[in-house]
Design an enzyme around this catalytic site. Structure first.
Site: not given
Ligand code: C5P
Length: 402
Positions: A213, A310-312
């Site tokens: 992106n 995974p959502d970090i």
């Molecule tokens: O869900 P979204 O991408 O909009 O959320 C943004 C926040 O979540 C940011 O702080 C981003 O760094 C974190 N994030 C993450 N892992 C992901 C998606 C988003 O840490 N897979």
């Protein structure tokens, strides 16, 4: 930027080939808004002329304690009283030894000794041959000078004018400038460990293609720099970006979201603050091909299927350390509309105490931005400014919450 606006420096040059870099440093300080009074030792004048330094600083250069231009004949008092700092660059091994002993037989060392020690910090940028730098005498002198209150700016490493390679070069002017600017920032996060993720991730389709992106990483890098300026020990986990590493931080380069998670989790075990600025890809191709995917002549594109990454941030926010409030988690949200509502909803969904919203298309790649800080009590806007300025304000905000 005018990060040194209103600050006045005495820039002292002692003898060393790095004097040629002092000309550029002088220019850099002035560009950043400072005023500079140059003082040179006799040895320094063998390497660069006072004419050069006068032209760059727009002030007559001082070189002697007997200079009759000062009506009271006390340049060591007058010049040191009006300075916000005395910066010796280059600081030779001999000059360090002189400072250590409190010698005062020429103007520059006399001025350092005569400075009000609590009001006028002394910043040293050593420059010398690697053997001179490594010598126990020099290392001992450096430690003692630091113990006496001097701030040592460190040395660079690499090819030296003498033909040898090693530690002891003077730092480059942009590096010195970054460290000098950091020196003057309030130490709001002293003793804290800050972990930052930044940049995009790259999700491979095959060995030569992938999905990414437009995140430039600039906001996250600015936060890492601002946290270090505030005295924190900073680790920056960076996706693929082409940005220089801010001074004094540990950088871990990663590519995919899974790499980023793997690099982040162990660091989060000992961090006090986690700021997730990375624009992590939501999905990755379900399986990356080992070989470059070729056109098969059928005219049909390959079918890609995706798996959620995974959502970090959410994973870190669920860790025992974050739950016990030992780790303060900050999320970012890049939205295209309804910033306030989306940011508040995202804060709750991610389970973090603070979420920072910004308008994605207006910030990606730009040097400035505007932020909306959202917590359980409400929201506060930090109006449009450079990303570094915003990062400093965000760091100050986070420091208050710890
Ligand atoms: O869900 P979204 O991408 O909009 O959320 C943004 C926040 O979540 C940011 O702080 C981003 O760094 C974190 N994030 C993450 N892992 C992901 C998606 C988003 O840490 N897979």
């Amino acid at each position: 930027m005018n990060d040194l606006a209103g600050r006045h420096f005495v820039l002292g040059l002692s003898g060393g080939i790095a004097c040629y870099k002092a000309a550029e440093l002088c220019r850099a300080l002035i560009k950043e808004g400072a005023t500079v009074q140059v003082v040179m030792t006799e040895a320094a004048e063998h390497f660069i002329t006072a004419v050069t330094m006068q032209a760059l600083s727009n002030r007559p250069v001082y070189g002697s304690q007997w200079d009759s231009r000062e009506p009271n004949n006390m340049p060591h008092i007058n010049l040191s009283r009006e300075a916000d700092a005395i910066l010796i660059a280059p600081c030779s091994a001999d000059f360090m030894a002189k400072l250590l002993h409190g010698r005062a037989d020429e103007l520059l060392s006399l001025m350092c000794l005569a400075r009000p020690i609590d009001k006028v910090p002394l910043l040293l940028a050593p420059a010398m041959n690697r053997e001179m730098w490594a010598h126990p005498a020099t290392q001992r002198n450096m430690m003692q000078l630091a113990a006496d209150g001097a701030h040592i700016l460190g040395v660079g490493s690499g090819f030296q004018a003498c033909g040898e390679t090693g530690d002891g070069r003077m730092l480059e002017p942009p590096e010195l400038l970054e460290d000098i600017i950091a020196f003057f920032q309030p130490k709001l996060l002293a003793g804290k460990r800050v972990l930052v993720t930044a940049g995009p991730t790259f999700e491979a389709i095959d060995p030569v293609r992938g999905i990414t992106n437009r995140s430039s990483g600039k906001m996250g890098f600015a936060i890492a720099r601002a946290a270090r300026e505030a005295g924190a020990d900073v680790t920056l986990v960076a996706g693929p970006v082409s940005l220089p590493t801010p001074r004094g931080i540990t950088r871990i380069d990663v590519r995919s979201a899974e790499d980023m998670l793997r690099a982040t989790m162990p660091q989060a075990q000992s961090a006090d603050v986690f700021v997730a600025t990375a624009a992590v890809a939501d999905w990755r191709p379900a399986s990356a091909s080992d070989h470059k995917i070729k056109k098969d002549g059928s005219g049909k594109p390959p079918e890609l299927t995706f798996t959620e990454n995974p959502d970090i941030l959410a994973t870190v926010a669920q860790s025992a350390r974050a739950k016990s409030a030992a780790l303060f988690c900050v999320g970012f949200a890049a939205e295209s509309h309804d910033l306030a509502a989306n940011a508040q909803a995202k804060r709750v969904r991610k389970g973090v105490p603070l979420l920072v919203g910004n308008i994605g298309p207006a910030t990606f790649g730009a040097d400035d931005n505007a932020l909306l800080l959202v917590d359980d009590k409400g929201m506060r806007e930090i109006p449009r400014a450079s990303k570094l300025q915003l990062a400093r304000e965000l760091v100050a905000d986070i420091a208050q919450r710890l």
